[in-house]
Every structure is written in structure tokens, then in C-alpha cells.
Design a protein around this motif. Sequence first.
Motif, PDB file in Angstrom:
ATOM      1  N   PRO A 185     -70.778  17.905 -48.761  1.00  0.00           N
ATOM      2  CA  PRO A 185     -71.618  18.265 -50.099  1.00  0.00           C
ATOM      3  C   PRO A 185     -72.925  18.706 -49.613  1.00  0.00           C
ATOM      4  O   PRO A 185     -73.578  19.376 -50.519  1.00  0.00           O
ATOM      5  N   LEU A 196     -72.926  12.113 -48.918  1.00  0.00           N
ATOM      6  CA  LEU A 196     -72.497  12.188 -50.390  1.00  0.00           C
ATOM      7  C   LEU A 196     -73.742  12.003 -51.174  1.00  0.00           C
ATOM      8  O   LEU A 196     -73.816  13.015 -52.213  1.00  0.00           O
ATOM      9  N   ILE A 197     -74.490  10.889 -51.178  1.00  0.00           N
ATOM     10  CA  ILE A 197     -75.442  10.861 -51.948  1.00  0.00           C
ATOM     11  C   ILE A 197     -76.947  10.576 -51.272  1.00  0.00           C
ATOM     12  O   ILE A 197     -77.946  10.210 -52.200  1.00  0.00           O
ATOM     13  N   THR A 198     -77.078  11.232 -50.145  1.00  0.00           N
ATOM     14  CA  THR A 198     -78.233  11.051 -49.408  1.00  0.00           C
ATOM     15  C   THR A 198     -78.970   9.730 -49.144  1.00  0.00           C
ATOM     16  O   THR A 198     -78.351   8.638 -49.570  1.00  0.00           O
ATOM     17  N   THR A 249     -62.382   8.919 -56.423  1.00  0.00           N
ATOM     18  CA  THR A 249     -63.736   9.514 -57.327  1.00  0.00           C
ATOM     19  C   THR A 249     -62.783  10.238 -58.417  1.00  0.00           C
ATOM     20  O   THR A 249     -63.010  10.266 -59.618  1.00  0.00           O
ATOM     21  N   TYR A 308     -70.987   6.642 -58.103  1.00  0.00           N
ATOM     22  CA  TYR A 308     -70.140   6.940 -57.118  1.00  0.00           C
ATOM     23  C   TYR A 308     -69.540   5.572 -56.387  1.00  0.00           C
ATOM     24  O   TYR A 308     -68.826   5.616 -55.388  1.00  0.00           O
ATOM     25  N   PRO A 329     -80.627   7.444 -52.431  1.00  0.00           N
ATOM     26  CA  PRO A 329     -80.201   7.656 -53.732  1.00  0.00           C
ATOM     27  C   PRO A 329     -80.857   6.660 -54.994  1.00  0.00           C
ATOM     28  O   PRO A 329     -81.198   5.548 -54.593  1.00  0.00           O
ATOM     29  N   ASN A 357     -73.946  16.393 -54.412  1.00  0.00           N
ATOM     30  CA  ASN A 357     -72.876  15.632 -54.544  1.00  0.00           C
ATOM     31  C   ASN A 357     -71.595  16.035 -55.512  1.00  0.00           C
ATOM     32  O   ASN A 357     -70.210  15.227 -55.472  1.00  0.00           O
ATOM     33  N   GLU A 358     -71.715  16.851 -56.278  1.00  0.00           N
ATOM     34  CA  GLU A 358     -70.900  17.223 -57.352  1.00  0.00           C
ATOM     35  C   GLU A 358     -69.763  18.166 -56.577  1.00  0.00           C
ATOM     36  O   GLU A 358     -68.721  18.446 -57.397  1.00  0.00           O
ATOM     37  N   ARG A 413     -71.880   7.294 -47.184  1.00  0.00           N
ATOM     38  CA  ARG A 413     -72.957   7.265 -48.460  1.00  0.00           C
ATOM     39  C   ARG A 413     -74.109   8.536 -48.275  1.00  0.00           C
ATOM     40  O   ARG A 413     -74.415   9.139 -49.192  1.00  0.00           O
ATOM     41  N   LEU A 471     -77.156   7.068 -59.261  1.00  0.00           N
ATOM     42  CA  LEU A 471     -76.127   7.589 -58.286  1.00  0.00           C
ATOM     43  C   LEU A 471     -75.121   6.864 -57.583  1.00  0.00           C
ATOM     44  O   LEU A 471     -73.909   6.959 -57.318  1.00  0.00           O
TER      45      LEU A 471
END
Length: 179
Positions: free
Chosen positions: A2, A85-87, A48, A98, A90, A6-7, A82, A94
Motif C-alpha cells: 500500500p 497497511l495503516i502506518t 477485509t 481494519y 494510525p 491503505n485503500e 499494521r 483507522l
Amino acid sequence: MPNGHNEVPFSDVEQAIRLVRQHAAEWNINPAKVGIMGASAGGHLASTLATHYTSKETRPDFQILLYPVITMDANFTHAGSRENLITKNPSADLIAKYSNELQVNAQTPQAFIALSSDDKAVLPQNSINYYLALLKHNVPATMHIYPTGGHGWGFRDNFTYKRQWTDELEKWLRDGVKL
């Protein structure tokens, strides 16, 4: 990966399901029996899709998860998954979005889950909490927990329980999937 977006993985997997259904006749596939399978971080992507799909066309009919990352809760998640995907830092929103065990509902597709109880990379709580969420919403679910194997056994021939998990999956696909 990503790369801070994340999308992107979700968008890709939804497009993959669309593509399979659009070519179902050509590929001799029943469009009403399209599932998703993923292991580890791929299990997170599969779960997801199962909990965030945006249309009937992109909803999988079943999910197969091997030692999946499910949650983004820092107490149980795989830190690298983690962060990728979401930094590193997050938002709470977020994290909740997720943490797929929090996103299960009655329309979540049925699941086959397999893992090892001695997995130190992706803690068993990921699968167990997801399984319990599925049961809470009356979603058919099967879970197999093997006593040893650690993480990443997938299709390794030296995994002690390879024959058992593949036989159980075959049986579930043949007899247990309720479509």
C-alpha cells in the motif's frame, strides 16, 4: 504494497473478484461460488474483503484464512502488517476500520480458518476473536487449530499437519460450504 495508501490492496482485491465473475462463463466458473483465500497478511486482505465489500458483485461467497492477521489492535496484531497497511501512528478510526473482527455482520461470508497455537508472529487471538465474531453473527465458520507449526506453514511439505488441514479444507469445500 500500500505504501501509505491503505485503500489500494482492497481496491485491487475487489477488482479481482469482479474480474472473476465477469469472466465466469469463459473460465467455466460458477459466479455464485467465488471465494477468497489468504495467508498471514493476505489473510487480512481476504478478511477485509469479506467484511468491507462494497457490492453484491464484490462479496466473496466464502473465505479461507490461514494464520491470518485480523486485528490492528497493537496488543495482538502483527506489527509489520499494521505499519505497512495503516502506518506507524494510525488514527483510532483507522485501527477500528481494519480490525476486521469488529466489522463482522450477518452478511459476512462463511469462513474456514486454520492456524497453529504456537504461532508467535501472528498471535492466535487474531483468528479466535474473528471466529467468535462470526459465531456471534450466526455466520457459519470452521476453525482448525494445530498444536505446532508456528507461522507460514501454508503448503510446506514438512508441516506435520499438512495432510490434515488440506483434507479438512477439501471436505469443507465439498460438503461444508453452504451456498
